[in-house]
Design a protein around this motif. Structure first.
Motif, PDB file in Angstrom:
ATOM      1  N   MET A   1      61.289 -44.934  -7.936  1.00  0.00           N
ATOM      2  CA  MET A   1      60.851 -46.291  -7.686  1.00  0.00           C
ATOM      3  C   MET A   1      61.955 -47.244  -8.150  1.00  0.00           C
ATOM      4  SD  MET A   1      57.461 -48.359  -9.033  1.00  0.00           S
ATOM      5  CE  MET A   1      57.475 -47.719 -10.655  1.00  0.00           C
ATOM      6  N   THR A   2      62.380 -48.101  -7.243  1.00  0.00           N
ATOM      7  CA  THR A   2      63.382 -49.106  -7.549  1.00  0.00           C
ATOM      8  C   THR A   2      62.701 -50.460  -7.665  1.00  0.00           C
ATOM      9  OG1 THR A   2      65.027 -47.878  -6.272  1.00  0.00           O
ATOM     10  CG2 THR A   2      65.508 -50.180  -6.727  1.00  0.00           C
ATOM     11  N   LEU A   3      62.833 -51.077  -8.830  1.00  0.00           N
ATOM     12  CA  LEU A   3      62.215 -52.382  -9.043  1.00  0.00           C
ATOM     13  C   LEU A   3      63.180 -53.493  -8.667  1.00  0.00           C
ATOM     14  CD1 LEU A   3      60.435 -51.789 -12.467  1.00  0.00           C
ATOM     15  CD2 LEU A   3      59.434 -51.749 -10.182  1.00  0.00           C
ATOM     16  N   ILE A   4      62.662 -54.519  -7.980  1.00  0.00           N
ATOM     17  CA  ILE A   4      63.482 -55.662  -7.593  1.00  0.00           C
ATOM     18  C   ILE A   4      62.797 -56.951  -8.040  1.00  0.00           C
ATOM     19  CG2 ILE A   4      64.644 -54.477  -5.696  1.00  0.00           C
ATOM     20  CD1 ILE A   4      62.728 -55.777  -3.746  1.00  0.00           C
ATOM     21  N   SER A   5      63.616 -57.973  -8.247  1.00  0.00           N
ATOM     22  CA  SER A   5      63.136 -59.248  -8.784  1.00  0.00           C
ATOM     23  C   SER A   5      62.521 -60.124  -7.700  1.00  0.00           C
ATOM     24  CB  SER A   5      64.304 -60.000  -9.422  1.00  0.00           C
ATOM     25  OG  SER A   5      65.201 -60.438  -8.415  1.00  0.00           O
ATOM     26  N   VAL A   6      61.903 -61.205  -8.142  1.00  0.00           N
ATOM     27  CA  VAL A   6      61.318 -62.184  -7.227  1.00  0.00           C
ATOM     28  C   VAL A   6      62.384 -62.713  -6.274  1.00  0.00           C
ATOM     29  CG1 VAL A   6      60.298 -64.498  -7.105  1.00  0.00           C
ATOM     30  CG2 VAL A   6      59.470 -62.866  -8.797  1.00  0.00           C
ATOM     31  N   THR A   7      63.565 -63.021  -6.790  1.00  0.00           N
ATOM     32  CA  THR A   7      64.647 -63.550  -5.961  1.00  0.00           C
ATOM     33  C   THR A   7      65.078 -62.549  -4.897  1.00  0.00           C
ATOM     34  OG1 THR A   7      65.407 -64.925  -7.792  1.00  0.00           O
ATOM     35  CG2 THR A   7      66.978 -64.517  -6.011  1.00  0.00           C
ATOM     36  N   GLU A   8      65.193 -61.279  -5.280  1.00  0.00           N
ATOM     37  CA  GLU A   8      65.577 -60.244  -4.323  1.00  0.00           C
ATOM     38  C   GLU A   8      64.512 -60.074  -3.239  1.00  0.00           C
ATOM     39  OE1 GLU A   8      68.271 -57.147  -6.868  1.00  0.00           O
ATOM     40  OE2 GLU A   8      66.165 -57.354  -7.456  1.00  0.00           O
ATOM     41  N   VAL A   9      63.240 -60.131  -3.634  1.00  0.00           N
ATOM     42  CA  VAL A   9      62.151 -60.030  -2.659  1.00  0.00           C
ATOM     43  C   VAL A   9      62.200 -61.223  -1.710  1.00  0.00           C
ATOM     44  CG1 VAL A   9      59.649 -60.006  -2.336  1.00  0.00           C
ATOM     45  CG2 VAL A   9      60.668 -58.693  -4.194  1.00  0.00           C
ATOM     46  N   ALA A  10      62.390 -62.415  -2.262  1.00  0.00           N
ATOM     47  CA  ALA A  10      62.444 -63.627  -1.444  1.00  0.00           C
ATOM     48  C   ALA A  10      63.580 -63.542  -0.427  1.00  0.00           C
ATOM     49  CB  ALA A  10      62.611 -64.856  -2.335  1.00  0.00           C
ATOM     50  N   ASN A  11      64.738 -63.079  -0.856  1.00  0.00           N
ATOM     51  CA  ASN A  11      65.871 -62.936   0.066  1.00  0.00           C
ATOM     52  C   ASN A  11      65.563 -61.914   1.151  1.00  0.00           C
ATOM     53  OD1 ASN A  11      67.418 -64.828  -1.312  1.00  0.00           O
ATOM     54  ND2 ASN A  11      68.416 -63.292  -2.579  1.00  0.00           N
ATOM     55  N   PHE A  12      64.955 -60.801   0.785  1.00  0.00           N
ATOM     56  CA  PHE A  12      64.627 -59.751   1.744  1.00  0.00           C
ATOM     57  C   PHE A  12      63.611 -60.230   2.777  1.00  0.00           C
ATOM     58  CE2 PHE A  12      62.071 -55.997   2.959  1.00  0.00           C
ATOM     59  CZ  PHE A  12      63.063 -55.256   3.581  1.00  0.00           C
ATOM     60  N   LEU A  13      62.597 -60.981   2.305  1.00  0.00           N
ATOM     61  CA  LEU A  13      61.548 -61.454   3.204  1.00  0.00           C
ATOM     62  C   LEU A  13      61.934 -62.748   3.930  1.00  0.00           C
ATOM     63  CD1 LEU A  13      58.367 -60.877   0.996  1.00  0.00           C
ATOM     64  CD2 LEU A  13      59.275 -59.394   2.805  1.00  0.00           C
ATOM     65  N   GLY A  14      62.965 -63.422   3.451  1.00  0.00           N
ATOM     66  CA  GLY A  14      63.383 -64.676   4.070  1.00  0.00           C
ATOM     67  C   GLY A  14      62.457 -65.834   3.721  1.00  0.00           C
ATOM     68  N   VAL A  15      61.950 -65.838   2.487  1.00  0.00           N
ATOM     69  CA  VAL A  15      61.056 -66.899   2.024  1.00  0.00           C
ATOM     70  C   VAL A  15      61.563 -67.425   0.681  1.00  0.00           C
ATOM     71  CG1 VAL A  15      59.042 -65.932   3.207  1.00  0.00           C
ATOM     72  CG2 VAL A  15      59.498 -65.281   0.851  1.00  0.00           C
ATOM     73  N   LYS A  16      60.917 -68.479   0.179  1.00  0.00           N
ATOM     74  CA  LYS A  16      61.275 -69.033  -1.118  1.00  0.00           C
ATOM     75  C   LYS A  16      60.636 -68.226  -2.247  1.00  0.00           C
ATOM     76  CE  LYS A  16      61.806 -73.717   0.542  1.00  0.00           C
ATOM     77  NZ  LYS A  16      61.399 -75.113   0.394  1.00  0.00           N
ATOM     78  N   ASN A  17      61.219 -68.328  -3.441  1.00  0.00           N
ATOM     79  CA  ASN A  17      60.693 -67.626  -4.613  1.00  0.00           C
ATOM     80  C   ASN A  17      59.230 -67.972  -4.863  1.00  0.00           C
ATOM     81  OD1 ASN A  17      63.305 -66.725  -4.887  1.00  0.00           O
ATOM     82  ND2 ASN A  17      63.606 -67.539  -6.929  1.00  0.00           N
ATOM     83  N   GLN A  18      58.865 -69.230  -4.680  1.00  0.00           N
ATOM     84  CA  GLN A  18      57.488 -69.658  -4.920  1.00  0.00           C
ATOM     85  C   GLN A  18      56.512 -68.908  -4.017  1.00  0.00           C
ATOM     86  OE1 GLN A  18      60.051 -71.714  -4.352  1.00  0.00           O
ATOM     87  NE2 GLN A  18      60.250 -72.942  -6.201  1.00  0.00           N
ATOM     88  N   ARG A  19      56.926 -68.630  -2.800  1.00  0.00           N
ATOM     89  CA  ARG A  19      56.068 -67.890  -1.852  1.00  0.00           C
ATOM     90  C   ARG A  19      55.814 -66.474  -2.365  1.00  0.00           C
ATOM     91  NH1 ARG A  19      52.274 -67.509   2.029  1.00  0.00           N
ATOM     92  NH2 ARG A  19      52.848 -66.099   3.690  1.00  0.00           N
ATOM     93  N   VAL A  20      56.855 -65.826  -2.895  1.00  0.00           N
ATOM     94  CA  VAL A  20      56.710 -64.472  -3.440  1.00  0.00           C
ATOM     95  C   VAL A  20      55.761 -64.489  -4.635  1.00  0.00           C
ATOM     96  CG1 VAL A  20      57.924 -62.542  -4.543  1.00  0.00           C
ATOM     97  CG2 VAL A  20      58.987 -63.752  -2.624  1.00  0.00           C
ATOM     98  N   GLU A  21      55.917 -65.479  -5.507  1.00  0.00           N
ATOM     99  CA  GLU A  21      55.041 -65.582  -6.670  1.00  0.00           C
ATOM    100  C   GLU A  21      53.595 -65.815  -6.230  1.00  0.00           C
ATOM    101  OE1 GLU A  21      56.970 -68.627  -8.960  1.00  0.00           O
ATOM    102  OE2 GLU A  21      58.504 -67.231  -9.679  1.00  0.00           O
ATOM    103  N   ARG A  22      53.391 -66.591  -5.163  1.00  0.00           N
ATOM    104  CA  ARG A  22      52.047 -66.814  -4.654  1.00  0.00           C
ATOM    105  C   ARG A  22      51.458 -65.532  -4.061  1.00  0.00           C
ATOM    106  NH1 ARG A  22      51.286 -70.593   0.172  1.00  0.00           N
ATOM    107  NH2 ARG A  22      50.167 -68.956   1.224  1.00  0.00           N
ATOM    108  N   LEU A  23      52.271 -64.774  -3.319  1.00  0.00           N
ATOM    109  CA  LEU A  23      51.804 -63.506  -2.768  1.00  0.00           C
ATOM    110  C   LEU A  23      51.350 -62.571  -3.883  1.00  0.00           C
ATOM    111  CD1 LEU A  23      54.538 -62.892  -0.039  1.00  0.00           C
ATOM    112  CD2 LEU A  23      52.129 -63.438   0.365  1.00  0.00           C
ATOM    113  N   GLU A  24      52.074 -62.575  -4.989  1.00  0.00           N
ATOM    114  CA  GLU A  24      51.720 -61.732  -6.131  1.00  0.00           C
ATOM    115  C   GLU A  24      50.432 -62.240  -6.784  1.00  0.00           C
ATOM    116  OE1 GLU A  24      51.653 -60.233 -10.233  1.00  0.00           O
ATOM    117  OE2 GLU A  24      52.161 -62.292  -9.767  1.00  0.00           O
TER     118      GLU A  24
END
Length: 60
Positions: A1-24
């Motif tokens: 399992m490779t863990l990635i940060s909010v910023t990395e997820v946001a870049n991968f999904l093409g959304v802002k960090n706040q959106r990733v935090e809301r999804l979580e």
């Protein structure tokens, strides 16, 4: 399992960090751990699966 940060997820999904935090927060994307600053960390495989699913149902 490779863990990635909010910023990395946001870049991968093409959304802002706040959106990733809301999804979580809304339990649409589950975090696996927290970093030293208390920010969520996500499993890369689950993020990839989420992106694939979201694209099939109309977008992120």
């Amino acid at each position: 399992m490779t863990l990635i940060s909010v910023t990395e997820v946001a870049n991968f999904l093409g959304v802002k960090n706040q959106r990733v935090e809301r999804l979580e927060r809304e339990s649409l994307l589950a975090s696996k751990a927290k970093d030293s600053q208390g920010k969520p960390l996500f499993d890369r495989n689950e993020v990839e699966k989420y992106k694939e699913f979201a694209e099939r149902v109309g977008g992120i």
